[in-house]
Design an enzyme around this catalytic site. Structure first.
Site, short mmCIF file in Angstrom:
data_model
loop_
_atom_site.label_atom_id
_atom_site.label_comp_id
_atom_site.label_asym_id
_atom_site.label_seq_id
_atom_site.Cartn_x
_atom_site.Cartn_y
_atom_site.Cartn_z
N ALA A 106 0.82 -1.21 0.00
CA ALA A 106 0.00 0.00 0.00
C ALA A 106 0.85 1.26 0.00
CB ALA A 106 -0.91 -0.01 1.23
N ASN A 135 2.77 -2.60 7.74
CA ASN A 135 3.53 -3.24 6.69
C ASN A 135 4.17 -2.21 5.76
OD1 ASN A 135 3.01 -5.98 7.42
ND2 ASN A 135 0.94 -5.75 6.65
N HIS A 138 -0.95 7.45 3.94
CA HIS A 138 0.45 7.37 4.32
C HIS A 138 1.21 8.51 3.64
CE1 HIS A 138 -0.51 3.32 5.70
NE2 HIS A 138 -1.01 3.08 4.50
#
Length: 270
Positions: free
Chosen positions: A123, A191, A221
């Site tokens: 991601a 992750n 993010h």
């Protein structure tokens, strides 16, 4: 078909089930031959309608079945998939990259057996740029992750401290620290930070902020890199999976792109 590289998937949740369906529909150079899941009956239902249903096996048996082993399971069973795959010299593709950080002995083991550990972008974005910058001098790497509170529920760091996310009405920082500590405290949520740390300057120097943010609907993010070669600022907003809000919809697509890169004549990106 003859010559195809065989693939086994550990886990048939939001990531593994999607990947299995796409592989069964047909991806040039790849053939799904085995899967494993905690709930065997649910797994059998998931495989109904497949053109070439893969074998349903126990987690440790995945490595016996295929050249490429994809881990798409809860972090708690990471070693049950990773260790046999590496012992057998397979290509191991982990989705629980955060579970790899405290188990870097697996990298040393892979050197001995000839296995390869290939971390997909997941991601995240900009890993190629971070890897390139890390060939030179890098002063700092930070990642700020914002998720709806529901997406952070159950994280060990929060459970240990008795943090109740239900009452959060405004964006709230719930963690500040390095990527190594973030991976231990939020194994299902960081992750992206783990992949960033492995691509760049390591988990001790990669700094992480995690926010429980009721104002966002997407897992967001933001990465900032200060390096001799470039200054990078990158933001990605991932749509959470309906099956598992801790996982973005882009994650299985990233693993699929990673697998295609193993067989493609033309591969774009380092």
């Amino acid at each position: 078909m003859a010559g195809d590289r065989t693939v086994a998937i550990g886990g048939l949740g939001a990531i593994g089930a999607h990947l299995a369906r796409v592989l069964d529909a047909g991806v040039e150079g790849l053939r799904l031959v085995a899967v494993s899941a905690r709930d065997q009956e649910k797994a059998r239902r998931s495989l109904v309608g497949f053109r070439a249903p893969p074998r349903l096996v126990a987690l440790p048996e995945l490595a016996e079945a295929a050249e490429i082993v994809v881990e798409a399971a809860p972090a708690a069973v990471f070693e049950q998939i990773a260790e046999p795959a590496i012992a057998r010299g397979r290509i191991f593709v982990p989705s629980s990259v955060g579970a790899l950080l405290p188990r870097m002995h697996l990298v040393a083991r892979a050197r001995e057996t000839g296995a390869r550990i290939i971390v997909p972008t997941g991601a995240l974005l900009g890993l190629d740029a971070v890897r390139a910058a890390a060939e030179g001098t890098v002063a700092s790497v930070t990642i700020e992750t914002r998720k709806p509170p529901r997406g952070l529920e159950g994280a060990p760091y929060l459970v240990e401290r008795g943090v109740d996310l239900g009452g959060i009405a405004a964006p709230t920082v719930v963690f500040r620290g390095n990527a190594f500590d973030a991976a231990r405290g939020f194994p299902a949520n960081v992750n992206v930070a783990a992949a960033l740390a492995l691509a760049g300057i390591g988990p001790e120097r990669t700094m992480v902020e995690i926010w429980a943010d009721p104002t966002v609907t997407r897992n967001t993010h933001t990465i900032r890199v200060e390096a001799e070669a470039a200054r990078l600022t990158m933001t990605i907003e991932n749509v959470p999976s309906e099956e598992n809000p801790r996982t973005g919809k882009i994650t299985p697509l990233s693993i699929l792109a990673c697998l295609r890169g193993l067989t493609s004549t033309l591969k774009v990106g380092s």
